[in-house]
Design a protein around this motif. Structure first.
Motif, short mmCIF file in Angstrom:
data_model
loop_
_atom_site.label_atom_id
_atom_site.label_comp_id
_atom_site.label_asym_id
_atom_site.label_seq_id
_atom_site.Cartn_x
_atom_site.Cartn_y
_atom_site.Cartn_z
N ALA A 205 -5.00 13.62 -4.22
CA ALA A 205 -4.27 13.95 -3.00
C ALA A 205 -4.69 13.12 -1.80
CB ALA A 205 -4.44 15.44 -2.68
N PHE A 206 -5.89 12.52 -1.89
CA PHE A 206 -6.42 11.81 -0.71
C PHE A 206 -6.56 10.31 -0.96
CE2 PHE A 206 -8.03 16.14 -0.61
CZ PHE A 206 -7.67 16.53 0.66
N GLN A 207 -6.46 9.57 0.11
CA GLN A 207 -6.62 8.12 0.03
C GLN A 207 -7.22 7.62 1.34
OE1 GLN A 207 -3.05 5.46 -0.05
NE2 GLN A 207 -3.55 5.35 -2.21
N VAL A 208 -8.06 6.58 1.23
CA VAL A 208 -8.61 5.96 2.43
C VAL A 208 -7.70 4.79 2.80
CG1 VAL A 208 -10.58 4.68 3.35
CG2 VAL A 208 -10.97 6.72 1.96
N THR A 209 -7.34 4.69 4.07
CA THR A 209 -6.46 3.61 4.53
C THR A 209 -7.22 2.28 4.52
OG1 THR A 209 -7.17 3.91 6.82
CG2 THR A 209 -5.25 5.20 6.11
N GLU A 210 -6.50 1.18 4.65
CA GLU A 210 -7.16 -0.15 4.67
C GLU A 210 -8.15 -0.22 5.83
OE1 GLU A 210 -7.31 -2.67 2.50
OE2 GLU A 210 -6.17 -1.33 1.19
N ALA A 211 -7.73 0.24 6.99
CA ALA A 211 -8.63 0.22 8.15
C ALA A 211 -9.82 1.15 7.89
CB ALA A 211 -7.87 0.67 9.39
N GLY A 212 -9.52 2.27 7.22
CA GLY A 212 -10.57 3.24 6.90
C GLY A 212 -11.63 2.64 5.99
N LYS A 213 -11.20 1.81 5.03
CA LYS A 213 -12.15 1.19 4.09
C LYS A 213 -13.20 0.37 4.84
CE LYS A 213 -9.11 1.04 0.13
NZ LYS A 213 -8.03 0.30 -0.52
N ALA A 214 -12.75 -0.40 5.80
CA ALA A 214 -13.68 -1.23 6.58
C ALA A 214 -14.64 -0.35 7.37
CB ALA A 214 -12.88 -2.13 7.52
N ALA A 215 -14.13 0.77 7.86
CA ALA A 215 -14.96 1.66 8.69
C ALA A 215 -15.94 2.49 7.87
CB ALA A 215 -14.05 2.57 9.52
N LEU A 216 -15.62 2.76 6.60
CA LEU A 216 -16.42 3.69 5.81
C LEU A 216 -17.40 3.03 4.85
CD1 LEU A 216 -13.59 6.19 4.75
CD2 LEU A 216 -15.37 6.60 6.44
N PHE A 217 -17.17 1.76 4.55
CA PHE A 217 -17.97 1.10 3.51
C PHE A 217 -19.47 1.12 3.84
CE2 PHE A 217 -19.88 -2.32 1.09
CZ PHE A 217 -19.32 -2.11 -0.15
N GLY A 218 -20.23 1.64 2.90
CA GLY A 218 -21.69 1.67 3.05
C GLY A 218 -22.19 2.69 4.07
N LYS A 219 -21.32 3.56 4.56
CA LYS A 219 -21.68 4.46 5.66
C LYS A 219 -22.03 5.88 5.19
CE LYS A 219 -21.16 1.35 8.74
NZ LYS A 219 -19.99 1.07 9.55
N ARG A 220 -22.80 6.55 6.04
CA ARG A 220 -23.11 7.97 5.81
C ARG A 220 -22.07 8.80 6.56
NH1 ARG A 220 -28.87 7.38 8.23
NH2 ARG A 220 -27.51 5.98 9.39
N ILE A 221 -21.35 9.62 5.80
CA ILE A 221 -20.21 10.35 6.36
C ILE A 221 -20.47 11.85 6.38
CG2 ILE A 221 -17.72 10.79 6.07
CD1 ILE A 221 -18.51 7.79 6.55
N VAL A 222 -20.03 12.49 7.46
CA VAL A 222 -19.98 13.96 7.47
C VAL A 222 -18.51 14.33 7.36
CG1 VAL A 222 -20.27 16.04 8.86
CG2 VAL A 222 -22.14 14.38 8.72
#
Ligand SMILES: [Zn+2]
Length: 262
Positions: A205-222
């Motif tokens: 049901a979920f997908q990361v957008t192209e812009a989101g990929k750049a922002a999330l890669f290697g990151k610690r997410i809450v």
């Protein structure tokens, strides 16, 4: 060096104006949201969202708990102990933290935020969520809400998870990424579905957008949601975040359903 002291008349005037403006804002908020307790409906006299009597009934989730699933233990088994469930069925996210058991006043607060348009509750709930995160909000690179499908958002005009995530990010001065993760499948409501039906319902049901990929890669997410029930939704969302390269995901919810608690 500039004089930034209180003696500076310009500064004093600016402070006075700011205070006046804040008073006006508070009055405006009072007009929109009368200070009524979200639990019992009595006037609280101030913007706390909930009266002290109702607040005292909140069943907070506190240590000792499983470091992964955040499940409270009945006695202290020592630091870093995991629950049998976390060992047998390790979740896709790194850890789960919630403020309280989804019962009584906690349920009223979640319901108030979701259906009664009481966005004033978000500030109080977010404060408690930051506390329950046990430092993981402070240590994260970005705060991401569980998104609603565009159609549902259009229908309801409000995503309570996004409201909580926005306030949490603002209060903690962490980056807020409201549109990195999107919901691409219009899923049936999870309420009334069993655990495996819930999993099927939110699969893919979920997908990361192209812009989101750049922002999330290697990151610690809450990853923020209002309630944790079976974990199907946040697990599906975490899978999408991990696929996009997120390094570490803390799931943070205000309430947690009773099932599975020991
Ligand atoms: Zn009350």
């Amino acid at each position: 060096m500039e004089n930034e002291g209180a003696e500076n008349p310009g500064r004093r005037l600016a402070d006075g104006l700011r205070r006046g403006l804040r008073g006006l804002m508070a009055a405006a908020v009072d007009a929109v949201y009368p200070p009524v307790c979200a639990g019992c409906g009595r006037m609280t006299g101030q913007h706390r969202g909930v009266c002290p009597a109702c607040w005292s009934t909140l069943r907070l989730i506190e240590r000792p708990y499983c470091e992964v699933l955040g499940l409270p233990f009945s006695h202290d088994l020592g630091a870093g102990i995991l629950s049998a469930d976390a060992i047998a069925n390790p979740p896709v996210f790194e850890r789960l933290r919630s403020v309280a058991i989804h019962d009584g006043i906690a349920k009223s607060l979640v319901h108030g935020l979701k259906y009664r348009d009481r966005t004033d509750l978000a500030v109080m709930m977010a404060k408690w969520m930051i506390r329950a995160s046990d430092g993981h909000v402070r240590a994260c690179d970005a705060v991401v809400p569980v998104p609603l499908h565009a159609f549902r958002l259009w229908n309801r005009k409000f995503n309570q998870s996004a409201e909580l995530a926005r306030v949490i990010a603002r209060m903690s001065a962490r980056p807020y990424l409201p549109s990195a993760l999107i919901r691409i499948k219009r899923t049936a409501r999870q309420v009334g579905l069993g655990a495996s039906q819930r999993q099927d319902n939110v699969r893919g049901a979920f997908q990361v957008t192209e812009a989101g990929k750049a922002a999330l890669f290697g990151k610690r997410i809450v990853l923020v949601d209002d309630v944790y029930t079976t974990g199907a939704t946040v697990s599906a969302a975490t899978r999408a975040l991990k696929k996009a390269g997120a390094a570490d995901v803390t799931v943070l919810t205000f309430a947690r359903a009773m099932s599975g608690l020991i």
